[in-house]
Design a protein around this motif. Sequence first.
Motif, PDB file in Angstrom:
ATOM      1  N   ILE A 134       0.794  -1.202  -0.107  1.00  0.00           N
ATOM      2  CA  ILE A 134      -0.056   0.050   0.083  1.00  0.00           C
ATOM      3  C   ILE A 134       0.998   1.279  -0.159  1.00  0.00           C
ATOM      4  O   ILE A 134       0.694   2.332  -0.849  1.00  0.00           O
ATOM      5  CB  ILE A 134      -0.804   0.043   1.181  1.00  0.00           C
ATOM      6  CG1 ILE A 134      -2.073  -1.292   0.992  1.00  0.00           C
ATOM      7  CG2 ILE A 134      -1.675   1.223   1.494  1.00  0.00           C
ATOM      8  CD1 ILE A 134      -2.988  -1.354   2.309  1.00  0.00           C
ATOM      9  N   LEU A 135       2.034   1.185   0.582  1.00  0.00           N
ATOM     10  CA  LEU A 135       2.933   2.458   0.735  1.00  0.00           C
ATOM     11  C   LEU A 135       3.304   2.732  -0.501  1.00  0.00           C
ATOM     12  O   LEU A 135       3.265   3.866  -1.097  1.00  0.00           O
ATOM     13  CB  LEU A 135       3.989   2.279   1.758  1.00  0.00           C
ATOM     14  CG  LEU A 135       3.681   2.320   3.390  1.00  0.00           C
ATOM     15  CD1 LEU A 135       4.889   1.846   4.175  1.00  0.00           C
ATOM     16  CD2 LEU A 135       2.813   3.471   3.713  1.00  0.00           C
ATOM     17  N   ARG A 136       3.850   1.553  -1.266  1.00  0.00           N
ATOM     18  CA  ARG A 136       4.439   1.600  -2.699  1.00  0.00           C
ATOM     19  C   ARG A 136       3.493   2.275  -3.481  1.00  0.00           C
ATOM     20  O   ARG A 136       3.649   3.128  -4.314  1.00  0.00           O
ATOM     21  CB  ARG A 136       5.014   0.344  -3.131  1.00  0.00           C
ATOM     22  CG  ARG A 136       5.539   0.580  -4.330  1.00  0.00           C
ATOM     23  CD  ARG A 136       5.878  -0.859  -5.196  1.00  0.00           C
ATOM     24  NE  ARG A 136       6.328  -0.587  -6.435  1.00  0.00           N
ATOM     25  CZ  ARG A 136       7.324  -0.839  -7.064  1.00  0.00           C
ATOM     26  NH1 ARG A 136       7.869  -1.900  -6.470  1.00  0.00           N
ATOM     27  NH2 ARG A 136       7.344  -0.924  -8.387  1.00  0.00           N
ATOM     28  N   GLU A 137       2.114   1.814  -3.460  1.00  0.00           N
ATOM     29  CA  GLU A 137       1.265   2.168  -4.475  1.00  0.00           C
ATOM     30  C   GLU A 137       0.812   3.642  -4.130  1.00  0.00           C
ATOM     31  O   GLU A 137       0.771   4.684  -5.189  1.00  0.00           O
ATOM     32  CB  GLU A 137      -0.181   1.397  -4.241  1.00  0.00           C
ATOM     33  CG  GLU A 137      -0.030   0.069  -4.660  1.00  0.00           C
ATOM     34  CD  GLU A 137      -1.225  -0.882  -4.430  1.00  0.00           C
ATOM     35  OE1 GLU A 137      -2.175  -0.574  -3.723  1.00  0.00           O
ATOM     36  OE2 GLU A 137      -1.200  -2.226  -4.703  1.00  0.00           O
ATOM     37  N   LEU A 138       0.882   4.371  -2.909  1.00  0.00           N
ATOM     38  CA  LEU A 138       0.524   5.500  -2.713  1.00  0.00           C
ATOM     39  C   LEU A 138       1.693   6.260  -3.263  1.00  0.00           C
ATOM     40  O   LEU A 138       1.452   7.543  -3.886  1.00  0.00           O
ATOM     41  CB  LEU A 138      -0.081   5.761  -1.249  1.00  0.00           C
ATOM     42  CG  LEU A 138      -1.085   5.060  -0.793  1.00  0.00           C
ATOM     43  CD1 LEU A 138      -1.407   5.357   0.672  1.00  0.00           C
ATOM     44  CD2 LEU A 138      -2.230   5.605  -1.690  1.00  0.00           C
ATOM     45  N   ALA A 139       2.941   6.013  -2.885  1.00  0.00           N
ATOM     46  CA  ALA A 139       4.112   6.858  -3.065  1.00  0.00           C
ATOM     47  C   ALA A 139       4.194   6.841  -4.634  1.00  0.00           C
ATOM     48  O   ALA A 139       4.645   7.902  -5.303  1.00  0.00           O
ATOM     49  CB  ALA A 139       5.169   5.826  -2.508  1.00  0.00           C
ATOM     50  N   GLU A 140       3.818   5.809  -5.600  1.00  0.00           N
ATOM     51  CA  GLU A 140       3.840   5.826  -6.876  1.00  0.00           C
ATOM     52  C   GLU A 140       2.841   6.987  -7.430  1.00  0.00           C
ATOM     53  O   GLU A 140       3.132   7.713  -8.289  1.00  0.00           O
ATOM     54  CB  GLU A 140       3.636   4.501  -7.582  1.00  0.00           C
ATOM     55  CG  GLU A 140       3.992   4.395  -8.786  1.00  0.00           C
ATOM     56  CD  GLU A 140       4.395   2.932  -9.151  1.00  0.00           C
ATOM     57  OE1 GLU A 140       4.986   2.620 -10.387  1.00  0.00           O
ATOM     58  OE2 GLU A 140       3.763   1.841  -8.557  1.00  0.00           O
ATOM     59  N   ARG A 141       1.581   6.861  -6.943  1.00  0.00           N
ATOM     60  CA  ARG A 141       0.456   7.978  -7.125  1.00  0.00           C
ATOM     61  C   ARG A 141       1.019   9.085  -7.068  1.00  0.00           C
ATOM     62  O   ARG A 141       0.604   9.904  -8.019  1.00  0.00           O
ATOM     63  CB  ARG A 141      -0.582   7.548  -6.511  1.00  0.00           C
ATOM     64  CG  ARG A 141      -1.791   8.262  -6.829  1.00  0.00           C
ATOM     65  CD  ARG A 141      -3.018   8.048  -6.150  1.00  0.00           C
ATOM     66  NE  ARG A 141      -3.284   6.596  -5.739  1.00  0.00           N
ATOM     67  CZ  ARG A 141      -4.325   6.310  -4.845  1.00  0.00           C
ATOM     68  NH1 ARG A 141      -4.735   7.187  -4.069  1.00  0.00           N
ATOM     69  NH2 ARG A 141      -4.371   5.076  -4.571  1.00  0.00           N
TER      70      ARG A 141
END
Length: 129
Positions: free
Chosen positions: A98-105
């Motif tokens: 989830i952290l990665r997905e949000l950071a990528e966003r």
Amino acid sequence: MIFKHWSEISESAWPYRFFKPNEIACHGTGELGINNDALTALDDFRSILGSPISLSSAYRSPYWNAKCGGAPLSSHTTRGSNGATAFDVKLNGHDKTILRELAERVGFKGFGMRYNTFIHIDMGRRRSW
């Protein structure tokens, strides 16, 4: 922009919502390197996450980066006159995916996922390890 110590920045002049200068500064020297794009993305990341996060590393002075075994061209160090473009975000119960997905966003492109206690995020080229 580089400051010899984070205390040179007044809180009233600090434009970021969720992180104070001492949290972004080098843990070893207190030196502060500011990269506006990276810090804006970090603030956006924290905002969409909706809960507090802690950083185990943000900007590192070249001296401190060498002392703690960081890569010589680490994105935690200065790039020209700009500050670091990398942050190590402590997990503290958050899911890495989830952290990665949000950071990528919000614009982060580099992700270090192999660590047990944190995730590395940076504004460099698209890659993952």
